[in-house]
Design a protein around this motif. Sequence first.
Motif, PDB file in Angstrom:
ATOM      1  N   LEU A 142     -31.596 -15.500  23.274  1.00  0.00           N
ATOM      2  CA  LEU A 142     -30.584 -15.962  23.996  1.00  0.00           C
ATOM      3  C   LEU A 142     -29.645 -16.585  22.315  1.00  0.00           C
ATOM      4  O   LEU A 142     -30.247 -17.091  21.786  1.00  0.00           O
ATOM      5  CB  LEU A 142     -30.696 -17.407  25.095  1.00  0.00           C
ATOM      6  N   PRO A 143     -28.512 -16.536  23.316  1.00  0.00           N
ATOM      7  CA  PRO A 143     -27.828 -17.647  21.684  1.00  0.00           C
ATOM      8  C   PRO A 143     -27.577 -19.198  21.657  1.00  0.00           C
ATOM      9  O   PRO A 143     -28.323 -19.510  22.483  1.00  0.00           O
ATOM     10  CB  PRO A 143     -25.861 -16.931  22.223  1.00  0.00           C
ATOM     11  N   THR A 144     -27.730 -19.162  20.332  1.00  0.00           N
ATOM     12  CA  THR A 144     -28.590 -20.793  19.820  1.00  0.00           C
ATOM     13  C   THR A 144     -26.959 -21.515  20.314  1.00  0.00           C
ATOM     14  O   THR A 144     -27.053 -23.213  20.729  1.00  0.00           O
ATOM     15  CB  THR A 144     -29.097 -20.966  19.030  1.00  0.00           C
ATOM     16  N   LYS A 145     -26.050 -20.928  20.417  1.00  0.00           N
ATOM     17  CA  LYS A 145     -24.668 -21.425  20.951  1.00  0.00           C
ATOM     18  C   LYS A 145     -23.553 -21.403  22.053  1.00  0.00           C
ATOM     19  O   LYS A 145     -24.215 -19.680  22.052  1.00  0.00           O
ATOM     20  CB  LYS A 145     -23.955 -22.129  19.408  1.00  0.00           C
ATOM     21  N   GLY A 146     -22.959 -21.817  22.735  1.00  0.00           N
ATOM     22  CA  GLY A 146     -22.487 -21.274  23.851  1.00  0.00           C
ATOM     23  C   GLY A 146     -22.527 -21.335  24.790  1.00  0.00           C
ATOM     24  O   GLY A 146     -22.893 -21.709  24.988  1.00  0.00           O
ATOM     25  N   PRO A 147     -21.796 -20.785  26.244  1.00  0.00           N
ATOM     26  CA  PRO A 147     -21.987 -21.544  27.062  1.00  0.00           C
ATOM     27  C   PRO A 147     -23.571 -20.407  27.779  1.00  0.00           C
ATOM     28  O   PRO A 147     -23.663 -21.054  28.602  1.00  0.00           O
ATOM     29  CB  PRO A 147     -21.095 -20.438  27.538  1.00  0.00           C
ATOM     30  N   ASP A 148     -23.942 -19.657  27.310  1.00  0.00           N
ATOM     31  CA  ASP A 148     -25.189 -18.977  27.301  1.00  0.00           C
ATOM     32  C   ASP A 148     -26.365 -19.890  27.204  1.00  0.00           C
ATOM     33  O   ASP A 148     -27.291 -18.688  26.824  1.00  0.00           O
ATOM     34  CB  ASP A 148     -25.035 -17.250  27.312  1.00  0.00           C
ATOM     35  N   ALA A 149     -25.782 -20.663  25.660  1.00  0.00           N
ATOM     36  CA  ALA A 149     -27.345 -20.827  25.363  1.00  0.00           C
ATOM     37  C   ALA A 149     -28.247 -21.576  26.774  1.00  0.00           C
ATOM     38  O   ALA A 149     -27.706 -22.257  27.236  1.00  0.00           O
ATOM     39  CB  ALA A 149     -26.731 -21.429  24.310  1.00  0.00           C
ATOM     40  N   TYR A 150     -29.541 -21.818  26.621  1.00  0.00           N
ATOM     41  CA  TYR A 150     -30.442 -22.173  27.100  1.00  0.00           C
ATOM     42  C   TYR A 150     -30.636 -23.533  26.561  1.00  0.00           C
ATOM     43  O   TYR A 150     -32.317 -23.063  26.356  1.00  0.00           O
ATOM     44  CB  TYR A 150     -31.225 -21.316  27.338  1.00  0.00           C
ATOM     45  N   GLY A 151     -30.936 -24.653  27.202  1.00  0.00           N
ATOM     46  CA  GLY A 151     -30.871 -25.916  26.705  1.00  0.00           C
ATOM     47  C   GLY A 151     -31.667 -26.199  25.149  1.00  0.00           C
ATOM     48  O   GLY A 151     -32.356 -26.396  25.421  1.00  0.00           O
ATOM     49  N   TYR A 152     -30.201 -25.922  24.081  1.00  0.00           N
ATOM     50  CA  TYR A 152     -31.257 -25.977  22.928  1.00  0.00           C
ATOM     51  C   TYR A 152     -30.347 -26.825  22.361  1.00  0.00           C
ATOM     52  O   TYR A 152     -28.702 -27.337  22.810  1.00  0.00           O
ATOM     53  CB  TYR A 152     -30.943 -24.955  22.016  1.00  0.00           C
ATOM     54  N   GLY A 153     -29.979 -27.827  21.966  1.00  0.00           N
ATOM     55  CA  GLY A 153     -29.005 -28.947  20.708  1.00  0.00           C
ATOM     56  C   GLY A 153     -29.770 -29.062  19.980  1.00  0.00           C
ATOM     57  O   GLY A 153     -30.407 -28.987  19.212  1.00  0.00           O
ATOM     58  N   ASN A 154     -29.397 -30.707  19.205  1.00  0.00           N
ATOM     59  CA  ASN A 154     -28.987 -31.008  18.224  1.00  0.00           C
ATOM     60  C   ASN A 154     -30.471 -31.953  18.246  1.00  0.00           C
ATOM     61  O   ASN A 154     -30.709 -33.152  18.278  1.00  0.00           O
ATOM     62  CB  ASN A 154     -28.040 -32.024  17.548  1.00  0.00           C
ATOM     63  N   TYR A 155     -31.696 -31.097  18.051  1.00  0.00           N
ATOM     64  CA  TYR A 155     -32.713 -31.734  18.600  1.00  0.00           C
ATOM     65  C   TYR A 155     -33.910 -32.414  16.838  1.00  0.00           C
ATOM     66  O   TYR A 155     -35.440 -32.445  16.873  1.00  0.00           O
ATOM     67  CB  TYR A 155     -34.349 -31.262  19.055  1.00  0.00           C
ATOM     68  N   GLY A 156     -33.374 -32.296  16.029  1.00  0.00           N
ATOM     69  CA  GLY A 156     -33.944 -32.177  15.178  1.00  0.00           C
ATOM     70  C   GLY A 156     -34.808 -33.828  14.070  1.00  0.00           C
ATOM     71  O   GLY A 156     -35.913 -33.782  13.823  1.00  0.00           O
ATOM     72  N   ALA A 157     -34.310 -35.127  14.482  1.00  0.00           N
ATOM     73  CA  ALA A 157     -35.122 -36.083  14.904  1.00  0.00           C
ATOM     74  C   ALA A 157     -36.806 -35.465  15.514  1.00  0.00           C
ATOM     75  O   ALA A 157     -37.636 -36.602  15.102  1.00  0.00           O
ATOM     76  CB  ALA A 157     -34.248 -36.897  15.378  1.00  0.00           C
ATOM     77  N   TYR A 158     -35.961 -35.342  17.130  1.00  0.00           N
ATOM     78  CA  TYR A 158     -37.631 -35.086  17.707  1.00  0.00           C
ATOM     79  C   TYR A 158     -38.583 -34.171  17.332  1.00  0.00           C
ATOM     80  O   TYR A 158     -39.993 -34.127  16.753  1.00  0.00           O
ATOM     81  CB  TYR A 158     -37.201 -34.206  18.850  1.00  0.00           C
ATOM     82  N   TYR A 159     -38.450 -32.721  16.331  1.00  0.00           N
ATOM     83  CA  TYR A 159     -39.248 -31.968  15.642  1.00  0.00           C
ATOM     84  C   TYR A 159     -39.699 -32.333  14.624  1.00  0.00           C
ATOM     85  O   TYR A 159     -40.326 -31.661  14.159  1.00  0.00           O
ATOM     86  CB  TYR A 159     -38.262 -30.104  15.402  1.00  0.00           C
ATOM     87  N   GLY A 160     -38.919 -33.628  13.999  1.00  0.00           N
ATOM     88  CA  GLY A 160     -39.626 -33.823  12.899  1.00  0.00           C
ATOM     89  C   GLY A 160     -40.163 -35.099  13.154  1.00  0.00           C
ATOM     90  O   GLY A 160     -41.284 -35.536  12.182  1.00  0.00           O
TER      91      GLY A 160
END
Length: 480
Positions: free
Chosen positions: A436-454
């Motif tokens: 899946l693409p990470t951006k655009g209308p077809d992205a699935y549940g991705y976002g800027n979760y950098g703080a969470y992953y850290g």
Amino acid sequence: MELRDYIRILRKGWILIVAVTLVGVAAGALSSILATPKYVSSTQLFVSVQSSDASNASDLVQGSSAAQQKVRSYASVVTSTSVLTPVIDELGLNMTPGELAGQVSAETPANTVLIDITVQDTDAQRAAAIADAVGSSFADVVANDLESPAGGGPSLVKIATIEPAIAATSPSSPRPIVNIALGFIVGLALGVGAAVLRSTLDTRIHGSHDVELVTDAPILGGISYDPGAKKQPLIVHADPRSPRAESFRSLRTNLQFVNLESTSRCFVMTSSLPGEGKTTTTSNLAIALAETGATVAVIDGDLRLPRLANTMGLEGAVGLTDVLIGRADLQDVLQPWGRGTLYVLPAGRIPPNPSELLGSKAMVALIESLTSSFDYVLIDAPPLLPVTDAAILSKLTGGAIVVAAAGRTTRAELQSAMRTLEHIGGRVLGVVMTMLPTKGPDAYGYGNYGAYYGMDQDKIDGPDEMPAVPSKIKAKAQPR
């Protein structure tokens, strides 16, 4: 399609829409630049008819009525050869009467005795000169030829110029603003139409909405496209804090809610066609399950083109086929991976009869043994459309999880794969979307979760201490 579908199409095809719109704007601007400027000049004539020398009221009314009737036919006379030939001779124009007629137009306002003569030319002064000359020539032709009394004498029809032509100060065409605006509107319409047409003709699966058109099976997760997946397929192990690794953990969480009515936690991982990321998804899901402390066995059930052992960096010469034909014991071929709660059973040698082996009683006994010894059992099966191996295995397990690659799998292929499972009696537990693409209308549940992953990985993955491995294989298992 609903409104949200059109919005998605516009979001997805915005580059095409913008590109076509810019082409339209450029075409409008270019047409304005390349077009030859043209100037317009007009003259207005007044037509009167005198019925006799008398000038009483009745005569005036009759003359006005006659003038209005004649004016209707005079508009065609203006562009006749008899009127335009003297104009060409007078002004020395290098054109024929027919060519000059294309530049001259005449019209008569309703219920009036006026004639408006309009001339369009590439030179403003010449346009005004032609308009005046046409008016004079027209008056002469009407007075001397068309309305000349049979017995001689002056014509009863009089034509006078009441608005002489004036040279225009600016061209009437091209009109850059109008052309650019028109190009923008046409380009935008064509761009939107092209985006809608492309979306309609494109039957590939791009997002969850496409899967929902094919099947009612739930979407268990979405995995983003990673161009480096071939070099580093085990992203959950190699980069556990990445968004892509977290997507496998989300899949792990959703997997715990499927097949609740069954005690079997054995799942078949399959796809419609090869190359959809099935083996990579199976491997990472197995690692993600093992992170929680669950005991996991992953089997390479693709006895035609096995890849699991190579993906997980293990020796695959001996494996499932050897167990099924009785050449080796299960405890001898299960290979531990990682901390010791994940075990891999490679495919072994490629047999001549894969379908028969996978549907044999020995396979049933093997699945029962692993299911009783492990919390989860994952079987990496072949694709559904080329062969029926995965459909056979789905009847022996808790169900099948179908992997569908965005941008590769078509809706028809996914639908055919689902039908294959249904016809054999297999159960579809859900769909996992990959690439899946990470951006655009077809992205699935991705976002800027950098703080969470850290965050501290212990809070995400659970404790480092892992429970003991199943007793049946404990003596053979050693962590790598």
